[in-house]
Design a protein around this motif. Structure first.
Motif, PDB file in Angstrom:
ATOM      1  N   VAL A  43       0.853  -1.192   0.000  1.00 27.10           N
ATOM      2  CA  VAL A  43       0.000   0.000   0.000  1.00 27.10           C
ATOM      3  C   VAL A  43       0.887   1.239   0.000  1.00 27.10           C
ATOM      4  CG1 VAL A  43      -1.897  -1.157   1.206  1.00 27.10           C
ATOM      5  CG2 VAL A  43      -0.148   0.043   2.527  1.00 27.10           C
ATOM      6  N   ARG A  44       0.375   2.328  -0.553  1.00 29.22           N
ATOM      7  CA  ARG A  44       1.115   3.591  -0.505  1.00 29.22           C
ATOM      8  C   ARG A  44       1.025   4.216   0.882  1.00 29.22           C
ATOM      9  NH1 ARG A  44      -2.205   6.176  -5.331  1.00 29.22           N
ATOM     10  NH2 ARG A  44      -3.780   5.326  -3.905  1.00 29.22           N
ATOM     11  N   SER A  45      -0.116   4.020   1.528  1.00 29.83           N
ATOM     12  CA  SER A  45      -0.345   4.501   2.891  1.00 29.83           C
ATOM     13  C   SER A  45      -1.486   3.679   3.468  1.00 29.83           C
ATOM     14  CB  SER A  45      -0.706   5.990   2.905  1.00 29.83           C
ATOM     15  OG  SER A  45      -2.027   6.190   2.406  1.00 29.83           O
ATOM     16  N   ASP A  46      -1.774   3.886   4.746  1.00 35.18           N
ATOM     17  CA  ASP A  46      -2.855   3.146   5.384  1.00 35.18           C
ATOM     18  C   ASP A  46      -4.215   3.459   4.767  1.00 35.18           C
ATOM     19  OD1 ASP A  46      -0.889   2.151   6.983  1.00 35.18           O
ATOM     20  OD2 ASP A  46      -1.430   3.286   8.775  1.00 35.18           O
ATOM     21  N   ALA A  47      -4.312   4.580   4.041  1.00 35.49           N
ATOM     22  CA  ALA A  47      -5.578   4.946   3.395  1.00 35.49           C
ATOM     23  C   ALA A  47      -5.936   3.987   2.267  1.00 35.49           C
ATOM     24  CB  ALA A  47      -5.495   6.375   2.855  1.00 35.49           C
ATOM     25  N   ASP A  48      -4.972   3.162   1.815  1.00 34.33           N
ATOM     26  CA  ASP A  48      -5.244   2.201   0.746  1.00 34.33           C
ATOM     27  C   ASP A  48      -5.807   0.881   1.268  1.00 34.33           C
ATOM     28  OD1 ASP A  48      -4.455   3.905  -1.269  1.00 34.33           O
ATOM     29  OD2 ASP A  48      -2.408   3.161  -1.371  1.00 34.33           O
ATOM     30  N   PHE A  49      -6.239   0.871   2.515  1.00 33.57           N
ATOM     31  CA  PHE A  49      -6.835  -0.312   3.144  1.00 33.57           C
ATOM     32  C   PHE A  49      -8.310  -0.030   3.365  1.00 33.57           C
ATOM     33  CE2 PHE A  49      -6.800  -3.088   7.231  1.00 33.57           C
ATOM     34  CZ  PHE A  49      -7.263  -4.167   6.522  1.00 33.57           C
ATOM     35  N   VAL A  50      -9.184  -0.832   2.762  1.00 32.45           N
ATOM     36  CA  VAL A  50     -10.636  -0.651   2.877  1.00 32.45           C
ATOM     37  C   VAL A  50     -11.205  -1.836   3.635  1.00 32.45           C
ATOM     38  CG1 VAL A  50     -12.805  -0.451   1.606  1.00 32.45           C
ATOM     39  CG2 VAL A  50     -10.741   0.677   0.737  1.00 32.45           C
ATOM     40  N   PHE A  51     -11.860  -1.552   4.781  1.00 25.84           N
ATOM     41  CA  PHE A  51     -12.437  -2.608   5.611  1.00 25.84           C
ATOM     42  C   PHE A  51     -13.499  -1.988   6.496  1.00 25.84           C
ATOM     43  CE2 PHE A  51      -9.475  -0.552   8.245  1.00 25.84           C
ATOM     44  CZ  PHE A  51      -9.568  -0.969   9.554  1.00 25.84           C
ATOM     45  N   TYR A  52     -14.010  -2.732   7.497  1.00 25.42           N
ATOM     46  CA  TYR A  52     -15.174  -2.280   8.254  1.00 25.42           C
ATOM     47  C   TYR A  52     -14.932  -0.985   9.013  1.00 25.42           C
ATOM     48  CZ  TYR A  52     -12.560  -5.229  11.586  1.00 25.42           C
ATOM     49  OH  TYR A  52     -11.578  -5.823  12.334  1.00 25.42           O
ATOM     50  N   ASN A  53     -13.702  -0.691   9.442  1.00 25.39           N
ATOM     51  CA  ASN A  53     -13.419   0.552  10.153  1.00 25.39           C
ATOM     52  C   ASN A  53     -13.007   1.687   9.226  1.00 25.39           C
ATOM     53  OD1 ASN A  53     -14.087  -0.250  12.683  1.00 25.39           O
ATOM     54  ND2 ASN A  53     -12.011  -0.459  13.462  1.00 25.39           N
ATOM     55  N   GLY A 163      -1.894  -9.492  10.887  1.00 31.40           N
ATOM     56  CA  GLY A 163      -0.754 -10.038  10.175  1.00 31.40           C
ATOM     57  C   GLY A 163      -0.847  -9.809   8.681  1.00 31.40           C
ATOM     58  N   LEU A 164      -2.035  -9.999   8.130  1.00 29.31           N
ATOM     59  CA  LEU A 164      -2.229  -9.773   6.702  1.00 29.31           C
ATOM     60  C   LEU A 164      -1.980  -8.311   6.349  1.00 29.31           C
ATOM     61  CD1 LEU A 164      -5.036 -11.178   4.482  1.00 29.31           C
ATOM     62  CD2 LEU A 164      -4.663  -8.724   4.523  1.00 29.31           C
ATOM     63  N   ALA A 165      -2.568  -7.392   7.133  1.00 27.18           N
ATOM     64  CA  ALA A 165      -2.416  -5.969   6.851  1.00 27.18           C
ATOM     65  C   ALA A 165      -0.960  -5.535   6.960  1.00 27.18           C
ATOM     66  CB  ALA A 165      -3.294  -5.159   7.810  1.00 27.18           C
ATOM     67  N   THR A 166      -0.280  -5.994   8.000  1.00 20.56           N
ATOM     68  CA  THR A 166       1.131  -5.639   8.187  1.00 20.56           C
ATOM     69  C   THR A 166       1.979  -6.132   7.034  1.00 20.56           C
ATOM     70  OG1 THR A 166       0.830  -5.716  10.589  1.00 20.56           O
ATOM     71  CG2 THR A 166       3.085  -5.820   9.763  1.00 20.56           C
ATOM     72  N   ASP A 167       1.671  -7.306   6.519  1.00 18.19           N
ATOM     73  CA  ASP A 167       2.430  -7.891   5.419  1.00 18.19           C
ATOM     74  C   ASP A 167       2.371  -7.019   4.171  1.00 18.19           C
ATOM     75  OD1 ASP A 167       4.062 -10.088   4.574  1.00 18.19           O
ATOM     76  OD2 ASP A 167       2.411 -10.760   3.325  1.00 18.19           O
ATOM     77  N   TYR A 168       1.288  -6.258   4.013  1.00 15.41           N
ATOM     78  CA  TYR A 168       1.151  -5.389   2.852  1.00 15.41           C
ATOM     79  C   TYR A 168       1.517  -3.932   3.154  1.00 15.41           C
ATOM     80  CZ  TYR A 168      -1.061  -9.126   0.193  1.00 15.41           C
ATOM     81  OH  TYR A 168      -1.310 -10.294  -0.486  1.00 15.41           O
ATOM     82  N   GLY A 169       2.091  -3.680   4.319  1.00 19.72           N
ATOM     83  CA  GLY A 169       2.597  -2.348   4.618  1.00 19.72           C
ATOM     84  C   GLY A 169       1.696  -1.477   5.454  1.00 19.72           C
ATOM     85  N   ILE A 170       0.643  -2.027   6.049  1.00 14.01           N
ATOM     86  CA  ILE A 170      -0.262  -1.250   6.897  1.00 14.01           C
ATOM     87  C   ILE A 170       0.336  -1.117   8.291  1.00 14.01           C
ATOM     88  CG2 ILE A 170      -2.570  -1.193   7.950  1.00 14.01           C
ATOM     89  CD1 ILE A 170      -2.663  -0.744   4.980  1.00 14.01           C
ATOM     90  N   THR A 171       0.229   0.077   8.865  1.00 18.50           N
ATOM     91  CA  THR A 171       0.620   0.301  10.253  1.00 18.50           C
ATOM     92  C   THR A 171      -0.583   0.031  11.130  1.00 18.50           C
ATOM     93  OG1 THR A 171       2.153   2.024   9.552  1.00 18.50           O
ATOM     94  CG2 THR A 171       1.592   1.938  11.894  1.00 18.50           C
ATOM     95  N   VAL A 172      -0.485  -0.983  11.976  1.00 16.43           N
ATOM     96  CA  VAL A 172      -1.624  -1.441  12.763  1.00 16.43           C
ATOM     97  C   VAL A 172      -1.491  -0.968  14.207  1.00 16.43           C
ATOM     98  CG1 VAL A 172      -2.847  -3.484  13.616  1.00 16.43           C
ATOM     99  CG2 VAL A 172      -1.974  -3.435  11.276  1.00 16.43           C
ATOM    100  N   ASP A 173      -2.588  -0.443  14.732  1.00 12.51           N
ATOM    101  CA  ASP A 173      -2.642  -0.017  16.130  1.00 12.51           C
ATOM    102  C   ASP A 173      -3.182  -1.169  16.953  1.00 12.51           C
ATOM    103  OD1 ASP A 173      -2.820   1.284  18.527  1.00 12.51           O
ATOM    104  OD2 ASP A 173      -4.583   2.472  18.005  1.00 12.51           O
ATOM    105  N   GLN A 216      -2.049   8.404  11.717  1.00 10.45           N
ATOM    106  CA  GLN A 216      -2.476   7.530  12.789  1.00 10.45           C
ATOM    107  C   GLN A 216      -2.564   6.088  12.295  1.00 10.45           C
ATOM    108  OE1 GLN A 216      -2.955   8.494  16.017  1.00 10.45           O
ATOM    109  NE2 GLN A 216      -2.152  10.448  15.289  1.00 10.45           N
ATOM    110  N   PRO A 217      -2.101   5.143  13.095  1.00  9.78           N
ATOM    111  CA  PRO A 217      -2.195   3.748  12.663  1.00  9.78           C
ATOM    112  C   PRO A 217      -3.642   3.292  12.558  1.00  9.78           C
ATOM    113  CG  PRO A 217      -1.486   3.885  14.955  1.00  9.78           C
ATOM    114  CD  PRO A 217      -1.469   5.286  14.412  1.00  9.78           C
ATOM    115  N   VAL A 218      -3.847   2.272  11.737  1.00  9.21           N
ATOM    116  CA  VAL A 218      -5.180   1.727  11.512  1.00  9.21           C
ATOM    117  C   VAL A 218      -5.603   0.898  12.718  1.00  9.21           C
ATOM    118  CG1 VAL A 218      -6.493   0.093  10.122  1.00  9.21           C
ATOM    119  CG2 VAL A 218      -4.948   1.703   9.010  1.00  9.21           C
ATOM    120  N   ARG A 219      -6.849   1.108  13.153  1.00 10.19           N
ATOM    121  CA  ARG A 219      -7.399   0.310  14.253  1.00 10.19           C
ATOM    122  C   ARG A 219      -8.260  -0.801  13.672  1.00 10.19           C
ATOM    123  NH1 ARG A 219      -8.730   3.508  19.667  1.00 10.19           N
ATOM    124  NH2 ARG A 219      -9.118   1.348  20.140  1.00 10.19           N
TER     125      ARG A 219
END
Length: 429
Positions: A43-53, A163-173, A216-219
């Motif tokens: 991902v370019r940033s955490d904004a490229d992650f689409v999910f329930y939150n 684990g999946l999100a981190t593997d693709y470059g997401i910063t997880v809170d 801010q990291p993704v929750r």
């Protein structure tokens, strides 16, 4: 079109719906669909992650549409407008995460690609080899020579959505346990420095330009309210500021049998079911009122009552649907808010209606719950009660079907049930 793992197919439709599905039942974990928009595998940033939150990408091309349950089958849907996906994006990874167990306990897991225009199935992959995995990449949309294709992947992770999100470059809170928390640093020993020599005054250099605040990291946490655990503190979830969207989505049946007439005849209900999401409010200064489409009482977000109804919808879709927004920056002005829904037309009761309520704070975990089966001739249902305790807002799942007496409106019925004490006059849209 059924697919095997690793196979691919051309996607000619300009927009698609990605449907993740499985069979429900006792002991079956819940699952959630998600999508990651990738450049060079990340991902370019955490904004490229689409999910329930984080249900919508900033480009508007990818949206998490939400979950439906009917006839022992559960589906969670992601919509992808391929024509609007930014040119830099090479892949849209389509994943699932389980909640309360592994995918080996989820029967009939599949992913389908549907043409958004007509619902025609473009591709389908059935996962048959899941075991201890708690996250799965079921498929991906990818560009190839100017066209889009879908590939069936079927790759599992034992580390869940984090684990999946981190593997693709997401910063997880993720909350730290006491053992993970870093030890407090020792205070440094300070020794006096020698006095500097007196020098001629010089002009101070200009201050550096302000830097953008860190992202801010993704929750990943979410809260599902049930009969056994019906309430949650928004403060404990970090959700007492910003705005909070309240969404109601439902499944519209083409035809079902409603409550019979006095002669015992079954009454066919209309397909164009119109539900209205509403809110009774009481402010801390004693003012009371209602926010609803009836009478065009849509409220306001930045002035009392600090609650706004976005519009009136008949589809039940999460991307539009019935939405209220509550301004949590004014929580001190809100004493209590009762979210409820009425049937405006198209049915005589909530029977055979599958509905889900989601409260999505701007900051903090999403709160969701489903309505129980309706077994009474109800046209009004109290959904959730939000109460200001002084230092916190609590959300209480109500899911309470009410039956109006003859000649009593649904709004007045819910008022009586919760002691709001308002005077009601007839209104219309």
């Amino acid at each position: 079109m059924p697919m095997s793992k690793g196979s691919n197919v051309v996607v000619a439709a300009p927009a698609v719906r990605i449907e993740l599905g499985w069979r429900s039942g006792a002991g079956v974990p819940d699952a959630d669909a998600s999508a990651l928009l990738l450049v060079s595998g990340k991902v370019r940033s955490d904004a490229d992650f689409v999910f329930y939150n984080q249900p919508a990408h900033a480009s508007g091309a990818v949206r998490h549409e939400g979950k439906r349950s009917a006839d022992g089958q559960v589906t969670d849907t992601i919509s992808v407008d391929l024509a609007r996906v930014e040119p830099a994006i090479e892949n849209v990874v389509l994943a699932a995460s389980s909640d309360g167990g592994s995918f080996g306990q989820v029967p009939g897991l599949y992913i389908r690609v549907l043409d958004a225009a007509n619902g025609a199935e473009i591709a389908r992959y059935d996962s048959a080899d899941a075991s201890v995995e708690t996250a799965f990449v079921l498929g991906e949309l990818y560009r190839r020579q100017g066209a889009w294709k879908f590939r069936a992947v079927g790759q599992g992770y034992g580390s869940g959505l984090a684990g999946l999100a981190t593997d693709y470059g997401i910063t997880v809170d993720e909350p730290q346990t006491p053992a993970q928390a870093p030890a407090p640093a020792q205070a440094p020993v300070v020794t006096p420095a020698p006095a500097p020599p007196v020098a001629a005054p010089v002009t101070a250099p200009p201050p550096p330009p302000p830097t953008a605040p860190p992202q801010q990291p993704v929750r990943l946490t979410k809260v599902t309210l049930t009969k056994a655990a019906p309430s949650v503190s928004l403060a404990k979830q970090g959700g007492t500021s910003g705005s909070m969207r309240v969404n109601l989505n439902w499944e519209v049946r083409k035809q079902f049998k409603g409550w019979g007439s006095k002669l015992g005849r079954a009454v066919a209900q209309h397909a164009d079911l119109d539900l209205d999401l509403c809110a009774l409010y009481e402010l801390t200064d004693g003012r009371k009122g209602v926010v609803q489409a009836l009478g065009n009482a849509f409220g306001a977000l930045n002035r009392p009552p600090y609650i706004h109804l976005d519009g009136d919808d008949r589809t039940g879709a999460v991307s539009s649907g019935e939405n209220l927004t509550i301004n949590l920056d004014h929580m001190k002005d809100l004493r209590r808010v009762l979210i409820f829904v009425t049937i405006y037309e198209g049915a005589r009761s909530f029977a055979d209606l599958h509905a889900t309520v989601t409260l999505q704070p701007q900051f903090g975990a999403a709160v969701d719950f489903s309505l129980d089966e309706c077994t009474v001739p109800s046209t009004v249902c109290a959904l959730a009660l939000i109460t200001n305790t002084g230092s916190d807002l609590t959300v209480q799942r109500e899911a309470r079907y009410l039956v109006p007496e003859r000649g009593v409106s649904p709004q007045r019925t819910v008022d009586y049930a919760y002691g709001w004490g308002m005077n009601w006059t007839p209104g219309r849209k």
